[in-house]
Design a protein around this motif. Structure first.
Motif, PDB file in Angstrom:
ATOM      1  N   LEU A   1       0.891  -1.132  -0.073  1.00  0.00           N
ATOM      2  CA  LEU A   1       0.118   0.050   0.099  1.00  0.00           C
ATOM      3  C   LEU A   1       0.795   1.061   0.004  1.00  0.00           C
ATOM      4  N   TYR A   2       0.385   2.279  -0.670  1.00  0.00           N
ATOM      5  CA  TYR A   2       1.142   3.373  -0.791  1.00  0.00           C
ATOM      6  C   TYR A   2       0.193   4.600  -0.429  1.00  0.00           C
ATOM      7  N   GLY A   3       0.658   5.572   0.700  1.00  0.00           N
ATOM      8  CA  GLY A   3      -0.210   6.582   1.089  1.00  0.00           C
ATOM      9  C   GLY A   3       0.411   7.529   2.071  1.00  0.00           C
ATOM     10  N   SER A   4      -0.279   8.424   2.790  1.00  0.00           N
ATOM     11  CA  SER A   4       0.266   9.286   3.541  1.00  0.00           C
ATOM     12  C   SER A   4      -0.076   8.922   4.895  1.00  0.00           C
ATOM     13  N   ARG A   5       0.892   9.493   5.908  1.00  0.00           N
ATOM     14  CA  ARG A   5       0.666   9.200   7.355  1.00  0.00           C
ATOM     15  C   ARG A   5       0.272  10.341   8.111  1.00  0.00           C
ATOM     16  N   THR A   6       0.126  11.604   7.313  1.00  0.00           N
ATOM     17  CA  THR A   6      -0.213  12.718   8.050  1.00  0.00           C
ATOM     18  C   THR A   6      -1.466  13.393   7.598  1.00  0.00           C
ATOM     19  N   SER A   7      -1.264  14.036   6.295  1.00  0.00           N
ATOM     20  CA  SER A   7      -2.535  14.752   5.796  1.00  0.00           C
ATOM     21  C   SER A   7      -2.621  14.091   4.068  1.00  0.00           C
ATOM     22  N   GLY A   8      -3.736  14.792   3.490  1.00  0.00           N
ATOM     23  CA  GLY A   8      -3.946  14.174   2.131  1.00  0.00           C
ATOM     24  C   GLY A   8      -2.707  14.569   1.618  1.00  0.00           C
ATOM     25  N   ALA A   9      -2.397  13.841   0.361  1.00  0.00           N
ATOM     26  CA  ALA A   9      -1.050  14.029  -0.359  1.00  0.00           C
ATOM     27  C   ALA A   9      -1.373  13.519  -1.918  1.00  0.00           C
ATOM     28  N   PHE A  10      -0.632  13.617  -2.596  1.00  0.00           N
ATOM     29  CA  PHE A  10      -0.591  13.240  -4.008  1.00  0.00           C
ATOM     30  C   PHE A  10       0.562  11.866  -3.869  1.00  0.00           C
ATOM     31  N   ILE A  11       0.149  10.879  -4.450  1.00  0.00           N
ATOM     32  CA  ILE A  11       1.275   9.751  -4.647  1.00  0.00           C
ATOM     33  C   ILE A  11       1.474   9.449  -6.265  1.00  0.00           C
ATOM     34  N   ASN A  12       2.580   9.440  -6.665  1.00  0.00           N
ATOM     35  CA  ASN A  12       3.054   9.145  -7.861  1.00  0.00           C
ATOM     36  C   ASN A  12       3.869   7.943  -8.136  1.00  0.00           C
ATOM     37  N   TYR A  13       3.438   6.763  -8.860  1.00  0.00           N
ATOM     38  CA  TYR A  13       4.260   5.593  -8.787  1.00  0.00           C
ATOM     39  C   TYR A  13       4.186   5.051 -10.065  1.00  0.00           C
ATOM     40  N   LYS A  14       5.288   4.074 -10.611  1.00  0.00           N
ATOM     41  CA  LYS A  14       5.149   3.518 -11.693  1.00  0.00           C
ATOM     42  C   LYS A  14       5.722   2.167 -11.482  1.00  0.00           C
ATOM     43  N   ILE A  15       4.812   1.005 -11.811  1.00  0.00           N
ATOM     44  CA  ILE A  15       5.207  -0.443 -11.714  1.00  0.00           C
ATOM     45  C   ILE A  15       5.266  -0.758 -13.148  1.00  0.00           C
ATOM     46  N   ASN A  16       4.148  -0.775 -13.801  1.00  0.00           N
ATOM     47  CA  ASN A  16       4.014  -1.071 -15.284  1.00  0.00           C
ATOM     48  C   ASN A  16       3.711   0.206 -16.309  1.00  0.00           C
ATOM     49  N   THR A  17       2.843   1.088 -15.379  1.00  0.00           N
ATOM     50  CA  THR A  17       2.306   2.141 -15.789  1.00  0.00           C
ATOM     51  C   THR A  17       2.395   3.383 -14.882  1.00  0.00           C
ATOM     52  N   VAL A  18       2.292   4.575 -15.337  1.00  0.00           N
ATOM     53  CA  VAL A  18       2.433   5.698 -14.102  1.00  0.00           C
ATOM     54  C   VAL A  18       0.921   6.084 -13.794  1.00  0.00           C
TER      55      VAL A  18
ATOM     56  N   ILE B   1      -3.524   3.241  -0.799  1.00  0.00           N
ATOM     57  CA  ILE B   1      -4.114   2.390  -1.571  1.00  0.00           C
ATOM     58  C   ILE B   1      -3.286   1.236  -2.095  1.00  0.00           C
ATOM     59  N   VAL B   2      -3.759   0.278  -2.493  1.00  0.00           N
ATOM     60  CA  VAL B   2      -3.153  -1.232  -2.592  1.00  0.00           C
ATOM     61  C   VAL B   2      -2.632  -0.787  -4.323  1.00  0.00           C
ATOM     62  N   ILE B   3      -1.114  -0.851  -4.328  1.00  0.00           N
ATOM     63  CA  ILE B   3      -0.488  -0.541  -5.658  1.00  0.00           C
ATOM     64  C   ILE B   3       0.116  -1.944  -6.195  1.00  0.00           C
ATOM     65  N   ASN B   4       0.010  -3.025  -5.582  1.00  0.00           N
ATOM     66  CA  ASN B   4       0.732  -4.260  -5.932  1.00  0.00           C
ATOM     67  C   ASN B   4       0.346  -5.221  -4.947  1.00  0.00           C
TER      68      ASN B   4
ATOM     69  N   SER C   1       4.216   6.928   2.813  1.00  0.00           N
ATOM     70  CA  SER C   1       4.467   5.492   3.532  1.00  0.00           C
ATOM     71  C   SER C   1       3.978   4.537   2.602  1.00  0.00           C
ATOM     72  N   LEU C   2       5.090   3.640   2.446  1.00  0.00           N
ATOM     73  CA  LEU C   2       4.939   2.105   1.690  1.00  0.00           C
ATOM     74  C   LEU C   2       4.628   1.066   3.015  1.00  0.00           C
ATOM     75  N   ASP C   3       3.367   0.382   2.583  1.00  0.00           N
ATOM     76  CA  ASP C   3       3.074  -0.526   3.845  1.00  0.00           C
ATOM     77  C   ASP C   3       3.316  -1.663   3.131  1.00  0.00           C
ATOM     78  N   PHE C   4       3.770  -2.760   3.688  1.00  0.00           N
ATOM     79  CA  PHE C   4       3.702  -4.197   3.072  1.00  0.00           C
ATOM     80  C   PHE C   4       2.936  -5.104   4.199  1.00  0.00           C
ATOM     81  N   VAL C   5       1.843  -5.767   3.557  1.00  0.00           N
ATOM     82  CA  VAL C   5       1.012  -6.436   4.534  1.00  0.00           C
ATOM     83  C   VAL C   5       0.705  -7.949   3.990  1.00  0.00           C
ATOM     84  N   ALA C   6       0.706  -8.757   4.856  1.00  0.00           N
ATOM     85  CA  ALA C   6       0.259 -10.082   4.739  1.00  0.00           C
ATOM     86  C   ALA C   6      -1.237 -10.101   5.185  1.00  0.00           C
ATOM     87  N   GLN C   7      -2.268 -10.800   4.380  1.00  0.00           N
ATOM     88  CA  GLN C   7      -3.525 -10.933   4.746  1.00  0.00           C
ATOM     89  C   GLN C   7      -4.191 -12.205   4.247  1.00  0.00           C
TER      90      GLN C   7
END
Length: 265
Positions: free
Chosen positions: A208-225, A236-239, A259-265
């Motif tokens: 998951l990729y997100g913000s630990r404080t306030s609302g924020a923009f996140i930009n990332y690329k795995i296959n597409t931007v 949000i779950v990104i992978n 924040s990048l969070d890695f979670v087993a579920q």
């Protein structure tokens, strides 16, 4: 001198400084590395590359520009060394090349009425990190933060009040506003090579990729931007695979840390 790729945004277009940064970041990440010839530079000489909108930027508005350049020795074809200074001036400057060769480029926080002036030099902008982690039944989730608190060291240089054309501070006193030391906020580029071992007994692994404080923009690329705005404390779950490469750019004018969070579920 070659321009490999770039991204540009200004707050004249949308009136929002954060959106301008988001536009520039998404544009830069969406382009493939290529190369556009700019100029041949003689030793000791310079070249002025103007990247702002032709009409200029209004008072109290902002420019965000991200670029990847390459300098090549014309005799060997190998990489060459150049020094790059970022110049911010006004419409009264008619000869940008001459201005670029003056002994002092600019002073920061020139007028306190304009509030903060986030300009400076970031020594380390592009980072590559190998992340190897194990999720267990006792610790089924782990995280890392990006920028500011909990991020890598030296991500945010103290903004010095004056520097010369070689990027060397002429005045070691940090710039301040209302008694607060200012930082030189720049986009920070990360490439993560991620390898997650799932020993938790749970079937799935999510990033998951997100913000630990306030609302924020996140930009990332795995296959597409992907560019998203997330609310405070949300991600949000990104992978959903354990091994992959993630490219992110943390933009200026953002609420940090992310924040990048890695979670087993």
């Amino acid at each position: 001198m070659y321009l490999i790729k770039n991204g540009y945004g200004d707050s004249n277009a949308g009136g929002d400084v954060t959106k301008a940064a988001s536009t520039a970041t998404s544009g830069f990440m969406s382009k493939n590395s290529g190369g556009t010839y700019l100029a041949t530079i003689e030793p000791g000489q310079g070249y002025a590359y103007e990247y702002s909108a032709a009409g200029g930027i209004s008072s109290q508005k902002a420019i965000v520009h991200i670029a990847d350049f390459r300098a090549v020795d014309v005799t060997t074809g190998s990489d060459a060394d150049v020094k790059i200074s970022d110049i911010s001036t006004n419409t009264g400057t008619t000869n940008l090349a001459a201005y670029a060769n003056t002994a002092t480029i600019a002073s920061t926080n020139y007028n306190a009425k304009t509030k903060d002036d986030y300009r400076g030099l970031l020594q380390y902008s592009g980072r590559t990190a190998d992340i190897h982690l194990t999720l267990t039944s006792a610790a089924p989730a782990k995280f890392i933060t990006q920028s500011d608190d909990g991020g890598y060291t030296n991500e945010q240089d103290i903004l010095l009040s004056r520097w010369n054309v070689d990027g060397n501070p002429q005045d070691q006193a940090p710039a301040s506003f209302n008694g607060k030391i200012r930082g030189a906020y720049w986009c920070t580029d990360y490439t993560y090579r991620i390898n997650i071992t799932n020993s938790s007994g749970l079937p799935n692994v999510y990033t998951l990729y997100g913000s630990r404080t306030s609302g924020a923009f996140i930009n990332y690329k795995i296959n597409t931007v992907t560019n998203r705005h997330v609310d405070k404390g949300n991600g949000i779950v990104i992978n959903d695979t354990p091994t992959y490469t993630l490219h992110t750019i943390v933009q200026p004018s953002n609420n940090l840390p992310l924040s990048l969070d890695f979670v087993a579920q």
